[in-house]
Design a protein around this motif. Structure first.
Motif, mmCIF file in Angstrom:
data_model
loop_
_atom_site.group_PDB
_atom_site.id
_atom_site.type_symbol
_atom_site.label_atom_id
_atom_site.label_comp_id
_atom_site.label_asym_id
_atom_site.label_seq_id
_atom_site.Cartn_x
_atom_site.Cartn_y
_atom_site.Cartn_z
ATOM 1 N N PRO A 154 0.842 -1.204 0.000
ATOM 2 C CA PRO A 154 0.000 0.000 0.000
ATOM 3 C C PRO A 154 0.872 1.246 0.000
ATOM 4 C CG PRO A 154 -0.764 -1.588 1.648
ATOM 5 C CD PRO A 154 0.546 -2.097 1.140
ATOM 6 N N GLU A 155 0.408 2.278 -0.646
ATOM 7 C CA GLU A 155 1.232 3.478 -0.819
ATOM 8 C C GLU A 155 1.669 4.077 0.513
ATOM 9 O OE1 GLU A 155 1.109 7.730 -3.271
ATOM 10 O OE2 GLU A 155 -0.447 6.213 -3.570
ATOM 11 N N SER A 156 0.828 3.959 1.531
ATOM 12 C CA SER A 156 1.134 4.603 2.809
ATOM 13 C C SER A 156 2.287 3.934 3.555
ATOM 14 C CB SER A 156 -0.107 4.605 3.706
ATOM 15 O OG SER A 156 -0.557 3.270 3.929
ATOM 16 N N ILE A 157 2.673 2.719 3.160
ATOM 17 C CA ILE A 157 3.763 2.030 3.886
ATOM 18 C C ILE A 157 4.907 1.642 2.948
ATOM 19 C CG2 ILE A 157 2.292 1.210 5.767
ATOM 20 C CD1 ILE A 157 2.239 -1.529 4.416
ATOM 21 N N ARG A 158 5.035 2.348 1.843
ATOM 22 C CA ARG A 158 6.156 2.069 0.944
ATOM 23 C C ARG A 158 7.439 2.720 1.475
ATOM 24 N NH1 ARG A 158 3.159 2.980 -4.965
ATOM 25 N NH2 ARG A 158 1.925 1.062 -4.857
ATOM 26 N N VAL A 159 8.561 2.086 1.198
ATOM 27 C CA VAL A 159 9.862 2.610 1.633
ATOM 28 C C VAL A 159 10.257 3.768 0.735
ATOM 29 C CG1 VAL A 159 12.312 2.080 1.927
ATOM 30 C CG2 VAL A 159 10.572 0.373 2.543
ATOM 31 N N SER A 160 10.588 4.899 1.346
ATOM 32 C CA SER A 160 10.924 6.093 0.561
ATOM 33 C C SER A 160 12.424 6.394 0.543
ATOM 34 C CB SER A 160 10.173 7.315 1.105
ATOM 35 O OG SER A 160 10.515 7.534 2.459
ATOM 36 N N ARG A 161 13.146 5.968 1.588
ATOM 37 C CA ARG A 161 14.590 6.212 1.636
ATOM 38 C C ARG A 161 15.266 5.003 2.295
ATOM 39 N NH1 ARG A 161 12.081 10.547 2.592
ATOM 40 N NH2 ARG A 161 11.920 10.157 4.819
ATOM 41 N N PHE A 162 16.488 4.745 1.859
ATOM 42 C CA PHE A 162 17.223 3.639 2.473
ATOM 43 C C PHE A 162 18.711 3.941 2.489
ATOM 44 C CE2 PHE A 162 17.615 2.549 -2.009
ATOM 45 C CZ PHE A 162 18.880 1.969 -2.115
ATOM 46 N N ILE B 286 19.419 6.529 11.427
ATOM 47 C CA ILE B 286 17.958 6.528 11.304
ATOM 48 C C ILE B 286 17.419 7.949 11.316
ATOM 49 C CG2 ILE B 286 15.814 5.762 12.404
ATOM 50 C CD1 ILE B 286 17.529 3.421 13.588
ATOM 51 N N ALA B 287 17.988 8.786 12.188
ATOM 52 C CA ALA B 287 17.541 10.180 12.249
ATOM 53 C C ALA B 287 17.816 10.896 10.927
ATOM 54 C CB ALA B 287 18.248 10.896 13.396
ATOM 55 N N ALA B 288 18.984 10.662 10.336
ATOM 56 C CA ALA B 288 19.316 11.279 9.053
ATOM 57 C C ALA B 288 18.384 10.793 7.949
ATOM 58 C CB ALA B 288 20.768 10.987 8.694
ATOM 59 N N LEU B 289 18.052 9.505 7.981
ATOM 60 C CA LEU B 289 17.088 8.964 7.018
ATOM 61 C C LEU B 289 15.750 9.675 7.146
ATOM 62 C CD1 LEU B 289 17.733 5.117 7.342
ATOM 63 C CD2 LEU B 289 17.703 6.356 5.180
ATOM 64 N N GLN B 290 15.309 9.863 8.373
ATOM 65 C CA GLN B 290 13.980 10.432 8.589
ATOM 66 C C GLN B 290 13.942 11.939 8.367
ATOM 67 O OE1 GLN B 290 13.064 8.819 12.482
ATOM 68 N NE2 GLN B 290 12.230 6.953 11.585
ATOM 69 N N ARG B 291 15.100 12.576 8.447
ATOM 70 C CA ARG B 291 15.144 14.018 8.117
ATOM 71 C C ARG B 291 15.205 14.263 6.626
ATOM 72 N NH1 ARG B 291 18.765 14.447 12.766
ATOM 73 N NH2 ARG B 291 20.516 14.129 11.352
ATOM 74 N N GLY B 292 15.463 13.189 5.850
ATOM 75 C CA GLY B 292 15.541 13.343 4.403
ATOM 76 C C GLY B 292 16.886 13.824 3.912
ATOM 77 N N ASP C 101 20.865 13.549 2.507
ATOM 78 C CA ASP C 101 21.388 12.718 1.417
ATOM 79 C C ASP C 101 22.625 11.923 1.824
ATOM 80 O OD1 ASP C 101 23.256 14.716 1.612
ATOM 81 O OD2 ASP C 101 23.035 15.447 -0.443
ATOM 82 N N HIS C 102 23.117 12.137 3.048
ATOM 83 C CA HIS C 102 24.250 11.341 3.543
ATOM 84 C C HIS C 102 24.306 11.474 5.058
ATOM 85 C CE1 HIS C 102 26.149 15.318 3.633
ATOM 86 N NE2 HIS C 102 26.999 14.792 4.511
ATOM 87 N N VAL C 103 25.125 10.613 5.669
ATOM 88 C CA VAL C 103 25.335 10.704 7.106
ATOM 89 C C VAL C 103 26.771 10.281 7.390
ATOM 90 C CG1 VAL C 103 24.405 8.362 7.452
ATOM 91 C CG2 VAL C 103 24.542 9.942 9.392
ATOM 92 N N ASP C 104 27.443 11.025 8.256
ATOM 93 C CA ASP C 104 28.818 10.723 8.658
ATOM 94 C C ASP C 104 28.787 9.936 9.960
ATOM 95 O OD1 ASP C 104 29.970 12.165 6.521
ATOM 96 O OD2 ASP C 104 29.654 14.042 7.611
ATOM 97 N N ILE C 105 29.529 8.828 10.003
ATOM 98 C CA ILE C 105 29.555 7.986 11.202
ATOM 99 C C ILE C 105 30.992 7.589 11.530
ATOM 100 C CG2 ILE C 105 27.259 7.021 10.725
ATOM 101 C CD1 ILE C 105 28.779 4.418 9.905
ATOM 102 N N SER C 106 31.168 7.127 12.775
ATOM 103 C CA SER C 106 32.432 6.516 13.186
ATOM 104 C C SER C 106 32.186 5.030 13.372
ATOM 105 C CB SER C 106 32.938 7.123 14.497
ATOM 106 O OG SER C 106 33.278 8.478 14.321
ATOM 107 N N SER C 107 33.106 4.221 12.906
ATOM 108 C CA SER C 107 32.945 2.768 13.008
ATOM 109 C C SER C 107 34.240 2.154 13.522
ATOM 110 C CB SER C 107 32.602 2.176 11.635
ATOM 111 O OG SER C 107 32.574 0.766 11.686
ATOM 112 N N ARG C 108 34.112 1.286 14.535
ATOM 113 C CA ARG C 108 35.289 0.601 15.076
ATOM 114 C C ARG C 108 35.401 -0.771 14.421
ATOM 115 N NH1 ARG C 108 39.000 0.881 18.893
ATOM 116 N NH2 ARG C 108 38.186 2.894 19.587
ATOM 117 N N ARG D 107 25.893 6.966 2.073
ATOM 118 C CA ARG D 107 24.944 7.642 1.189
ATOM 119 C C ARG D 107 23.518 7.243 1.557
ATOM 120 N NH1 ARG D 107 24.267 6.175 -5.237
ATOM 121 N NH2 ARG D 107 22.555 7.616 -5.714
ATOM 122 N N ILE D 108 22.602 8.183 1.523
ATOM 123 C CA ILE D 108 21.178 7.905 1.722
ATOM 124 C C ILE D 108 20.481 8.055 0.373
ATOM 125 C CG2 ILE D 108 19.034 8.707 2.806
ATOM 126 C CD1 ILE D 108 20.727 9.525 5.224
#
Length: 686
Positions: free
Chosen positions: A591-599, A632-638, A640-647, A663-664
């Motif tokens: 259904p249109e209301s639950i389609r994925v818009s960003r990943f 997740i917050a960056a995805l929901q704000r729309g 286009d990218h998010v910077d992270i630290s990874s160990r 990249r989002i």
């Protein structure tokens, strides 16, 4: 539980006859007496299947039981077993039960706090382990315990003996804590020789209400609880399941899933001993698939991840085949799909379709079943988590009688199952005999049967919250009964959400649609602001995606796309485009209301050692929401990218911190290239 049920159904309390009143050790003793020379189990070693008869099985259990008694194991205690599937696992289980003890199984991948939690909660003094890897874990745990200051109410580690059944690499270990399994049997043989009749007296003293097995719950939201299952619980389940789907002494079963999982206890141990079925143990994990093909089991039970990986394997093989083989399989699959759709509704194909199906089976679908080790399968099951309807349909199209079951650890793994001529790809079937099912006013699935567990070990408060005074098990799952009386499971009740337009939906349903793609290993979907982020929302569903490295790697090789690591592969623009098309196709069925818009393609796979998924590969959503909150917050704000630290931790124990930019991908501005056809179910190619 609410006062009134929306619907009630029952599999009938007497339809399959009264459950067998016995215990596992008594069943083994009976089989050894009536079928002493028949093969009870076989293990592949050095490329050769080594059989063990029922008489030999019973003798080893007797020696091991004497050995455990010599170590001080007494009635009412708990013995822990940690390791991969080998005959010694089941021998140790039956031996402990013979002397009135119970067994708690521990997943071989368990480490650290999880391992300690189970051992201390069970107050286990004897642990039976597989190999050097597991021995080293326990030696390390003992060292940590020596330096540990116990908090108020915290239980101490009580392990006194560690018995190992694979001595490779342990030849130089001289710690008195350790004991070889064969030495335990020798010690037990001598101990028993001095006490004639003691073993049989112990077996006779056992009652069906004794605790047989303690299985850990999945622990998706907290530390796993330990569910107590009696002999009566498990044998009632075995009787009622085999009333629906008969199992005979000549049927074969390949045991490769952890015995710590209720699913393997349910079929391999309970049904195996009830019906005298032969168990086969692969040589190791690397040979599982070839050993499965060699045995050709009649019965099989696996969680969705096994069926999904089999489908991915087929897709990779078909994609590597020439155009003629692809065309033949495509035609055979279409014919099989038509026949499957008739059969699951109890109908028969007409003469023309039947003839076409016979030919298609010979040239197209049977060779695929044979490659998967499913050529002789009579029926197989999936459970433990929802299986996507598309995957379900694929196996029926190639001639595999795959059926969904529904249950929990707390009801011995099964309460509801499909019947052979009544399969619906979006349901889990109808209750087995002896099982009552109700839907509460708030939509929760409630179950009651002789297989409902005795309770959580040393946790009466949690038990009281789970089983009411009338014996109803409150599953915590939301569901409903469809017009055919089939149970439809939506999701965990707390995870059922409502879209802005009023549509009730399950994140798991959307995730399964995404995971049907051969390129997607895991998907975790979030509704706007679902992670509890206090941020403005761009609207729409968002998803964290992890890649299937085998299928995406094969695709990249075919496309001549070079890469170094998983992180490098997941960052490729071409891979983002590949996954974007897959998600867009999945969105068409939603259904249109639950389609994925960003990943976003996550930079790493989800790992049970990081607590991100359980040992049975259920996503720990709260851990994901906390650990990847910034993404997740960056995805929901729309954004286009998010910077992270990874160990990153290497095998030598060293680790480094690195900065990554993920990249989002915004699907609201994406469209599938014109003229590109839909990917067939059985292929990874466009």
């Amino acid at each position: 539980m609410t006062e009134t049920a929306v619907a009630t159904t029952s599999g009938g309390s007497t339809g399959g006859g009264a459950p067998r009143v016995s215990t596992f050790p008594r069943l083994l003793r009976d089989l050894a007496a009536t079928r002493p020379e028949d093969v009870a189990m076989q293990e592949k070693m050095y490329g050769i299947w080594q059989p063990l008869t029922w008489a030999g099985y019973a003798a080893r259990v007797r020696d091991t039981a004497h050995g455990l008694a010599a170590l001080g194991v007494r009635r009412g205690e708990i013995v822990a077993v940690l390791g991969d599937n080998r005959p010694e696992w089941v021998i140790a289980e039956l031996a402990a039960q013979s002397v009135g003890a119970a067994v708690v199984g521990i997943y071989p991948t368990s480490i650290g706090d999880e391992l300690r939690h189970i051992l201390t909660t069970a107050a286990a003094r004897v642990v039976v382990v597989e190999d050097q890897e597991q021995v080293d874990k326990l030696l390390r745990l003992r060292e940590d315990e020596a330096a540990r200051v116990l908090a108020d109410g915290e239980d101490p580690l009580l392990v006194e003996h560690v018995v190992f059944y694979d001595p490779h690499g342990l030849e130089s270990y001289d710690d008195p804590w350790l004991l070889d399994f064969t030495d335990l049997e020798v010690r037990g043989r001598e101990w028993g020789r001095q006490r004639p009749g003691w073993y049989d007296a112990q077996v006779d003293a056992g009652t069906p209400d004794d605790i047989a097995v303690i299985c850990t719950t999945s622990g998706t939201t907290s530390k796993p609880k330990l569910g107590e299952l009696s002999h009566a619980n498990l044998l009632a389940m075995g009787e009622h399941l085999t009333d629906v789907d008969p199992i005979g002494p000549k049927d074969r079963y390949v045991s490769f899933l952890p015995f710590a999982w209720i699913g393997e206890q349910m079929l391999a141990v309970a049904c195996g001993l009830t019906r005298g079925m032969t168990l086969s143990f692969p040589e190791d994990s690397a040979t599982q698939r070839s050993d499965l093909r060699e045995i050709g089991p009649d019965v099989m039970f696996s969680p969705p991840r096994i069926w999904e990986s089999m489908l991915s394997e087929v897709q990779v093989r078909i994609d590597e085949a020439g155009w003629l083989k692809r065309a033949v399989f495509g035609w055979g699959y279409d014919v099989g799909d038509k026949v499957a759709n008739l059969r699951v509704r109890g109908k028969r194909p007409g003469p023309g379709l039947a003839m076409a199906h016979a030919l298609a089976d010979q040239v197209a679908t049977r060779p695929v079943r044979d490659q998967l080790g499913l050529a002789r399968i009579k029926r197989c099951y999936t459970g433990g988590a929802p299986l996507g309807p598309d995957v379900f349909r694929f196996f029926h199209a190639i001639g595999v009688n795959l059926k969904q079951i529904y249950g929990q650890t707390e009801i011995c793994g099964i309460a509801v199952v499909h019947r052979d001529d009544d399969v619906a790809f979006n349901t889990v079937g109808t209750p087995i005999a002896g099982t009552d099912l109700r839907i509460s006013d708030d939509g929760e699935i409630l179950l009651r049967s002789a297989s409902v567990f005795k309770g959580y070990h040393r946790n009466p408060a949690a038990t009281a919250e789970t089983v009411d005074a009338e014996g109803w098990l409150m599953t915590g799952d939301a569901g409903y009964l469809d017009e055919r009386g089939h149970l439809v499971v939506i999701d965990r009740q707390k995870d059922v959400l409502t879209a802005p337009d009023g549509t009730r939906y399950s994140s798991a349903f959307i995730e399964n649609k995404l995971k049907f793609s051969p390129y997607v290993e895991e998907a975790v979907v979030f509704a706007p602001d679902a992670a509890g982020q206090d941020v403005p929302s761009a609207g729409g569903m968002t998803a964290l995606i992890t890649l299937d490295p085998a299928t995406v790697g094969s695709w990249a090789e075919h496309e001549r796309l070079s890469y170094t690591t998983y992180t490098d592969l997941a960052a490729k623009p071409e891979v983002y485009d590949l996954v974007a098309e897959e998600i867009t196709r999945a969105n068409e069925d939603l259904p249109e209301s639950i389609r994925v818009s960003r990943f976003v393609l996550l930079h790493k796979q989800l790992d049970p050692d990081d607590d991100e998924i359980t040992r049975t590969r259920k996503v720990r959503r709260n851990v994901i929401a906390d650990r990847y909150g910034d993404i997740i917050a960056a995805l929901q704000r729309g954004e286009d990218h998010v910077d992270i630290s990874s160990r990153v931790t290497y095998q030598d124990g060293t680790s480094i911190e690195r900065e990554l930019t993920l990249r989002i991908f915004d699907l609201t501005t994406y469209s599938i290239p014109e003229g590109r056809g839909r990917r067939p179910v059985w292929s990874g190619r466009r």
